[in-house]
Write a protein that holds these residues in place. Structure first.
Motif, short mmCIF file in Angstrom:
data_model
loop_
_atom_site.label_atom_id
_atom_site.label_comp_id
_atom_site.label_asym_id
_atom_site.label_seq_id
_atom_site.Cartn_x
_atom_site.Cartn_y
_atom_site.Cartn_z
N PHE A 26 0.84 -1.20 0.00
CA PHE A 26 0.00 0.00 0.00
C PHE A 26 0.87 1.25 0.00
CE2 PHE A 26 -2.63 3.11 2.49
CZ PHE A 26 -3.66 3.26 1.57
N GLU A 27 1.90 1.26 0.82
CA GLU A 27 2.84 2.39 0.85
C GLU A 27 3.53 2.55 -0.50
OE1 GLU A 27 7.18 3.24 2.86
OE2 GLU A 27 5.65 2.31 4.13
N ASN A 28 3.96 1.44 -1.09
CA ASN A 28 4.60 1.45 -2.40
C ASN A 28 3.68 2.08 -3.44
OD1 ASN A 28 6.93 -0.78 -3.88
ND2 ASN A 28 5.63 0.58 -5.06
N MET A 29 2.41 1.68 -3.40
CA MET A 29 1.44 2.22 -4.36
C MET A 29 1.31 3.73 -4.22
SD MET A 29 -1.94 3.44 -4.49
CE MET A 29 -2.89 2.71 -3.16
N ILE A 30 1.18 4.23 -3.00
CA ILE A 30 0.97 5.67 -2.80
C ILE A 30 2.23 6.46 -3.15
CG2 ILE A 30 0.56 7.45 -1.05
CD1 ILE A 30 -1.41 5.58 0.27
N ILE A 31 3.40 5.93 -2.80
CA ILE A 31 4.64 6.61 -3.17
C ILE A 31 4.72 6.76 -4.68
CG2 ILE A 31 7.16 6.41 -3.23
CD1 ILE A 31 6.22 7.07 -0.46
N MET A 32 4.45 5.68 -5.41
CA MET A 32 4.57 5.74 -6.87
C MET A 32 3.46 6.58 -7.50
SD MET A 32 7.40 4.52 -7.58
CE MET A 32 7.12 5.05 -9.26
N LYS B 296 4.27 9.70 -9.90
CA LYS B 296 3.64 9.85 -11.21
C LYS B 296 3.00 11.23 -11.34
CE LYS B 296 2.43 4.93 -11.45
NZ LYS B 296 1.32 3.95 -11.37
N ARG B 297 2.19 11.58 -10.34
CA ARG B 297 1.48 12.87 -10.41
C ARG B 297 2.45 14.04 -10.54
NH1 ARG B 297 0.14 16.76 -6.52
NH2 ARG B 297 0.72 15.43 -4.76
N LEU B 298 3.49 14.04 -9.73
CA LEU B 298 4.44 15.16 -9.73
C LEU B 298 5.27 15.20 -11.01
CD1 LEU B 298 5.59 14.96 -6.00
CD2 LEU B 298 3.99 16.58 -7.02
N CYS C 177 11.24 14.44 -3.82
CA CYS C 177 10.57 13.54 -2.88
C CYS C 177 11.61 12.78 -2.07
CB CYS C 177 9.68 12.55 -3.63
SG CYS C 177 8.27 13.30 -4.47
N TYR C 178 11.34 12.65 -0.77
CA TYR C 178 12.28 11.99 0.13
C TYR C 178 11.50 11.20 1.18
CZ TYR C 178 15.14 15.87 -1.66
OH TYR C 178 15.77 16.77 -2.47
N VAL D 294 -4.32 12.65 -2.37
CA VAL D 294 -2.98 13.00 -2.81
C VAL D 294 -2.85 12.88 -4.33
CG1 VAL D 294 -1.82 10.74 -2.74
CG2 VAL D 294 -0.56 12.79 -2.08
N LEU D 295 -3.75 12.12 -4.97
CA LEU D 295 -3.68 11.94 -6.42
C LEU D 295 -3.92 13.26 -7.15
CD1 LEU D 295 -5.73 8.63 -6.89
CD2 LEU D 295 -3.28 8.91 -6.53
N LYS D 296 -4.76 14.09 -6.62
CA LYS D 296 -5.08 15.36 -7.27
C LYS D 296 -4.40 16.54 -6.57
CE LYS D 296 -9.63 13.77 -8.84
NZ LYS D 296 -9.33 13.80 -10.28
N GLY D 297 -3.53 16.24 -5.62
CA GLY D 297 -2.85 17.31 -4.92
C GLY D 297 -3.79 18.14 -4.09
N GLN D 298 -4.72 17.47 -3.38
CA GLN D 298 -5.73 18.19 -2.62
C GLN D 298 -5.29 18.49 -1.20
OE1 GLN D 298 -9.34 15.89 -2.92
NE2 GLN D 298 -9.57 16.27 -5.09
N GLU D 299 -3.98 18.57 -1.01
CA GLU D 299 -3.49 18.89 0.33
C GLU D 299 -3.82 20.34 0.68
OE1 GLU D 299 -1.72 17.98 -2.28
OE2 GLU D 299 -0.35 16.35 -1.82
#
Length: 388
Positions: free
Chosen positions: A287-293, A297-299, A308-309, A383-388
């Protein structure tokens, strides 16, 4: 069926400003398909074709005469000799933009030739496998989400719905090892290289320990480093570097390991259905791997540089992801639907030493809840759409 890619907008912009555009990315990520759909008026030639490759190597001037711009040249790494001749043509037509579109699936080989021949003349992009935004599913449907990152994001799975995951990934790895690995370096024992990849899968989401990996695989540390470079340069793995106030340290400390595609990761781990996924000890790491990638991709499809770090101190304070652009944003990733304040503790400690407006805990929970004054828990999909 063609799935529209997020990178298309940037490529179109670049072709109006640069004479050459280079698209790198893993095999089967969709580079050729995207370009053929986006640039229908362009000639297309691939160096997978032995005759085209031979002509480009032996008589590059004749090759360019036979394939005049605008042209897409696929798998440029097989005939890097052509790059110096493309440079001469570009310099003779300096303001004629969008003349050449190149692709490559082995970035180290490609970039060496590009930096030597086309510096200042080329726009460079990475195309990753599909993102959740591109496959357009209900990201709040956990079952659909699990099925998606179980099979991964290579476009073929979303075009051919009858595709067998195990058969496809088995063939993909066999072809990758025989073609790309042999082309990059002389690996004497390909079965040991396959074992190396399998061992790395069990380390996804962990800080790389070259000593342990080399011992387990019975190879030297220099060989281990070389094989990691091959996997990174061919977009099988992604290495996330550590965050430090002293920027020089980012190049010294060990990175964390992720796989570019979660489907390949699950295949290597022997996880072939959602029941096994939910019971697997690696479910949190996947799950972490998926969100990191998904974040990478988005960025990568946005204008401007973003770093990213991950963050880890000797005292054990660890944060899964830190994104640096105009501001610093820390993220913790939790495979859970039940939130607790303790999940935000690391970000809260980080905020005492670093200037941040807000941090985020990403999870399966659909609730937006402040766990601390400056730490918001929200559904991972935002986080996919940068809704932070």
């Amino acid at each position: 069926m063609y799935i529209k890619r997020k990178l298309e907008k940037l490529v179109s912009m670049a072709l109006e400003q640069f004479p050459v555009c280079l698209i790198t990315g893993a095999r089967q990520a969709g580079k050729s398909t995207m370009l053929k759909n986006l640039l229908k008026n362009y000639r297309y030639v691939s160096f997978d074709d032995p005759k085209a490759r031979q002509m480009a190597i032996e008589d590059p001037k004749l090759f360019l005469l036979t394939n005049p711009p605008p042209v897409i040249i696929d798998e440029i790494q097989y005939a890097p000799e052509i790059l110096s001749y493309i440079k001469m043509d570009v310099d003779a037509n300096r303001r004629d933009y969008g003349r050449y579109v190149l692709t490559g699936s082995q970035i180290f080989q490609v970039m060496q030739g590009v930096t030597e021949s086309l510096a200042g003349r080329v726009a460079i992009f990475n195309l990753y496998p599909l993102s959740f935004e591109e496959i357009d599913i209900d990201v709040f449907d956990d079952k659909l989400v699990f099925q998606s990152y179980l099979k991964g994001f290579y476009p073929e799975f979303y075009v051919n719905l009858k595709l067998d995951m195990s058969f496809w990934f088995s063939s993909y790895l066999a072809t990758y090892i025989e073609r790309d690995v042999r082309n990059i370096t002389a690996v004497s024992d390909l079965s040991k290289f396959q074992t190396f990849i399998n061992i790395l899968a069990t380390r996804a989401g962990q800080i790389l320990n070259l000593s342990n990996i080399s011992k387990e695989c019975a190879i030297s540390q220099p060989t281990c480093k070389s094989w990691l470079s091959i996997l990174e340069s061919t977009y099988i793995i992604y290495l996330l570097r550590p965050f430090h106030n002293n920027r020089k340290k980012r190049l010294i400390k060990s990175p964390k390991l992720y796989f570019v595609d979660t489907g390949l990761l699950c295949y290597l781990l022997g996880i072939d259905n959602t029941n096994r996924l939910l019971k697997a000890s690696e479910r949190g790491a996947i799950f972490e791997n998926m969100i990191i990638m998904e974040t990478i991709k988005r960025l990568s499809y946005q204008v401007g540089k973003t770093n990213c770090y991950f963050y880890r101190t000797g005292a054990g304070v660890e944060i899964d992801l830190i994104v640096e652009k105009t501001k610093t944003i820390p993220y913790e990733i939790k495979f859970t639907k039940t939130l607790s304040k303790n999940m935000a503790r690391s970000i809260n400690l980080f905020s005492k030493d670093h200037d941040i407006e807000k941090g985020y805990v990403l999870s399966l929970s659909g609730d937006d809840i402040f766990l601390y004054r400056n730490v918001l828990a929200m559904h991972w999909s935002k986080v996919l759409k940068g809704q932070e």
